[in-house]
Design a protein around this motif. Structure first.
Motif, PDB file in Angstrom:
ATOM      1  N   ALA A 169     -21.796  51.533  12.368  1.00  0.00           N
ATOM      2  CA  ALA A 169     -21.540  52.853  12.955  1.00  0.00           C
ATOM      3  C   ALA A 169     -21.375  52.757  14.471  1.00  0.00           C
ATOM      4  N   ILE A 170     -22.240  51.986  15.133  1.00  0.00           N
ATOM      5  CA  ILE A 170     -22.149  51.820  16.590  1.00  0.00           C
ATOM      6  C   ILE A 170     -20.863  51.086  16.958  1.00  0.00           C
ATOM      7  N   ARG A 171     -20.513  50.071  16.175  1.00  0.00           N
ATOM      8  CA  ARG A 171     -19.272  49.332  16.433  1.00  0.00           C
ATOM      9  C   ARG A 171     -18.056  50.235  16.303  1.00  0.00           C
ATOM     10  N   ASP A 172     -18.047  51.085  15.272  1.00  0.00           N
ATOM     11  CA  ASP A 172     -16.905  51.977  15.063  1.00  0.00           C
ATOM     12  C   ASP A 172     -16.739  52.956  16.225  1.00  0.00           C
ATOM     13  N   VAL A 173     -17.850  53.489  16.723  1.00  0.00           N
ATOM     14  CA  VAL A 173     -17.764  54.417  17.854  1.00  0.00           C
ATOM     15  C   VAL A 173     -17.292  53.686  19.103  1.00  0.00           C
ATOM     16  N   THR A 174     -17.747  52.454  19.295  1.00  0.00           N
ATOM     17  CA  THR A 174     -17.304  51.666  20.449  1.00  0.00           C
ATOM     18  C   THR A 174     -15.798  51.445  20.399  1.00  0.00           C
ATOM     19  N   GLU A 175     -15.265  51.154  19.230  1.00  0.00           N
ATOM     20  CA  GLU A 175     -13.821  50.986  19.081  1.00  0.00           C
ATOM     21  C   GLU A 175     -13.084  52.300  19.323  1.00  0.00           C
ATOM     22  N   THR A 176     -13.672  53.419  18.878  1.00  0.00           N
ATOM     23  CA  THR A 176     -13.067  54.729  19.110  1.00  0.00           C
ATOM     24  C   THR A 176     -12.966  55.026  20.603  1.00  0.00           C
ATOM     25  N   LEU A 177     -14.014  54.691  21.352  1.00  0.00           N
ATOM     26  CA  LEU A 177     -13.987  54.905  22.801  1.00  0.00           C
ATOM     27  C   LEU A 177     -12.855  54.112  23.440  1.00  0.00           C
ATOM     28  N   ARG A 178     -12.702  52.860  23.021  1.00  0.00           N
ATOM     29  CA  ARG A 178     -11.603  52.044  23.543  1.00  0.00           C
ATOM     30  C   ARG A 178     -10.257  52.699  23.229  1.00  0.00           C
ATOM     31  N   ASP A 179     -10.111  53.165  21.991  1.00  0.00           N
ATOM     32  CA  ASP A 179      -8.847  53.784  21.589  1.00  0.00           C
ATOM     33  C   ASP A 179      -8.569  55.068  22.369  1.00  0.00           C
ATOM     34  N   GLN A 180      -9.610  55.705  22.873  1.00  0.00           N
ATOM     35  CA  GLN A 180      -9.455  56.928  23.666  1.00  0.00           C
ATOM     36  C   GLN A 180      -9.183  56.635  25.143  1.00  0.00           C
ATOM     37  N   GLY A 181      -9.111  55.353  25.500  1.00  0.00           N
ATOM     38  CA  GLY A 181      -8.787  54.977  26.871  1.00  0.00           C
ATOM     39  C   GLY A 181      -9.977  54.746  27.769  1.00  0.00           C
ATOM     40  N   VAL A 182     -11.176  54.711  27.189  1.00  0.00           N
ATOM     41  CA  VAL A 182     -12.383  54.450  27.982  1.00  0.00           C
ATOM     42  C   VAL A 182     -12.494  52.950  28.267  1.00  0.00           C
ATOM     43  N   ALA A 183     -12.948  52.606  29.458  1.00  0.00           N
ATOM     44  CA  ALA A 183     -13.275  51.219  29.788  1.00  0.00           C
ATOM     45  C   ALA A 183     -14.715  50.960  29.358  1.00  0.00           C
ATOM     46  N   VAL A 184     -14.913  50.038  28.423  1.00  0.00           N
ATOM     47  CA  VAL A 184     -16.243  49.742  27.903  1.00  0.00           C
ATOM     48  C   VAL A 184     -16.694  48.382  28.426  1.00  0.00           C
ATOM     49  N   VAL A 185     -17.892  48.354  29.007  1.00  0.00           N
ATOM     50  CA  VAL A 185     -18.524  47.087  29.384  1.00  0.00           C
ATOM     51  C   VAL A 185     -19.698  46.890  28.435  1.00  0.00           C
ATOM     52  N   LEU A 186     -19.642  45.825  27.660  1.00  0.00           N
ATOM     53  CA  LEU A 186     -20.580  45.607  26.569  1.00  0.00           C
ATOM     54  C   LEU A 186     -21.377  44.328  26.775  1.00  0.00           C
ATOM     55  N   VAL A 187     -22.701  44.448  26.780  1.00  0.00           N
ATOM     56  CA  VAL A 187     -23.583  43.289  26.714  1.00  0.00           C
ATOM     57  C   VAL A 187     -24.013  43.141  25.265  1.00  0.00           C
ATOM     58  N   GLU A 188     -23.727  42.018  24.674  1.00  0.00           N
ATOM     59  CA  GLU A 188     -23.985  41.817  23.250  1.00  0.00           C
ATOM     60  C   GLU A 188     -24.249  40.334  22.999  1.00  0.00           C
ATOM     61  N   GLN A 189     -25.231  40.042  22.161  1.00  0.00           N
ATOM     62  CA  GLN A 189     -25.570  38.663  21.828  1.00  0.00           C
ATOM     63  C   GLN A 189     -25.101  38.272  20.433  1.00  0.00           C
ATOM     64  N   ARG A 190     -24.700  39.234  19.630  1.00  0.00           N
ATOM     65  CA  ARG A 190     -24.269  38.938  18.269  1.00  0.00           C
ATOM     66  C   ARG A 190     -22.839  38.407  18.292  1.00  0.00           C
ATOM     67  N   VAL A 191     -22.692  37.157  17.899  1.00  0.00           N
ATOM     68  CA  VAL A 191     -21.407  36.483  17.980  1.00  0.00           C
ATOM     69  C   VAL A 191     -20.336  37.228  17.206  1.00  0.00           C
TER      70      VAL A 191
END
Length: 231
Positions: A169-191
């Motif tokens: 669910a969190i991944r899907d929303v993150t992708e939606t933000l990108r598709d809406q033109g938002v610049a996302v800076v993501l710290v993530e350890q899961r490969v």
């Protein structure tokens, strides 16, 4: 576009970041990669002005964010979801979202958009934040950050400790933000999350930038992640 220019920052006399420079473009997910202690969370705090810079600059288009007080930075379109969420536990879901909307003019339409992104929050609207599951709390933290209609969103370990369905669910929303033109800076350890989401990755090691690579390069050469995440 968010741009860090030779940022130096730290805590007291302990310098953590040394000449950190990278860009986060609109409509892209930029992953900030590095081992524990590399300076990723410090970079997020420096962008938000929570940690004053020793030198360098943080810019968002023509605005020099690093010249502003920390409480003013979000008003310029920067949403921040810190590691650990930091919700108002005794307030309801609705009240937490209301806090995020104080400076937003079209608050009602914004609220509806957030509840459409996170239907679970609509179901829990009158429930206290400290009674939510970990995944629901993460949704609320993201919803609160999105209440400002940001052009940049900083996500610090958003899926840490969550069950698989919430991670999706969190991944899907993150992708939606990108598709809406938002610049996302993501710290993530899961490969697997990095390989699925990254448009580009800024590689941080011991507080110094070691380069920026494309998402395609990460997917073509998994040893890049092995070298910079220690996996």
């Amino acid at each position: 576009m968010l741009k860090l220019e030779a940022v130096n920052a730290g805590y007291g006399r302990a310098q953590v970041l040394r000449d950190v420079s990278f860009e986060a473009q609109a409509g892209e997910i930029t992953c900030l990669l590095g081992r524990n202690g590399a300076g990723k969370t410090t970079t997020m705090k420096a962008i938000m002005g929570v940690l004053p810079l020793m030198s360098g600059a943080v810019r968002l288009e023509k605005t020099v964010l690093s010249d502003l007080p920390a409480h003013v930075v979000p008003r310029h379109g920067v949403g921040y979801v810190p590691q650990g969420r930091r919700l108002f536990g005794d307030l309801t879901v609705g009240q937490n979202l209301e806090v995020g909307r104080f400076s937003q003019r079209e608050s009602e339409s914004t609220l509806e958009e957030i509840l459409q992104l996170f239907p679970r929050l609509r179901e829990r609207y009158a429930q206290r934040a400290n009674t939510l599951s970990g995944g629901e709390q993460q949704m609320l933290a993201m919803g609160r950050a999105l209440s400002l209609r940001p052009s940049v969103v900083l996500l610090d370990e958003p899926t840490e400790g969550l069950q698989p369905s919430m991670i999706v669910a969190i991944r899907d929303v993150t992708e939606t933000l990108r598709d809406q033109g938002v610049a996302v800076v993501l710290v993530e350890q899961r490969v697997e999350a990095i390989l699925a989401l990254a448009d580009r990755a800024a590689l941080l090691e011991n507080g110094r930038m070691r380069g920026v690579v494309s998402g395609e390069a990460l997917r073509d050469d998994p040893t890049i992640l092995a070298r910079h995440l220690g996996v």
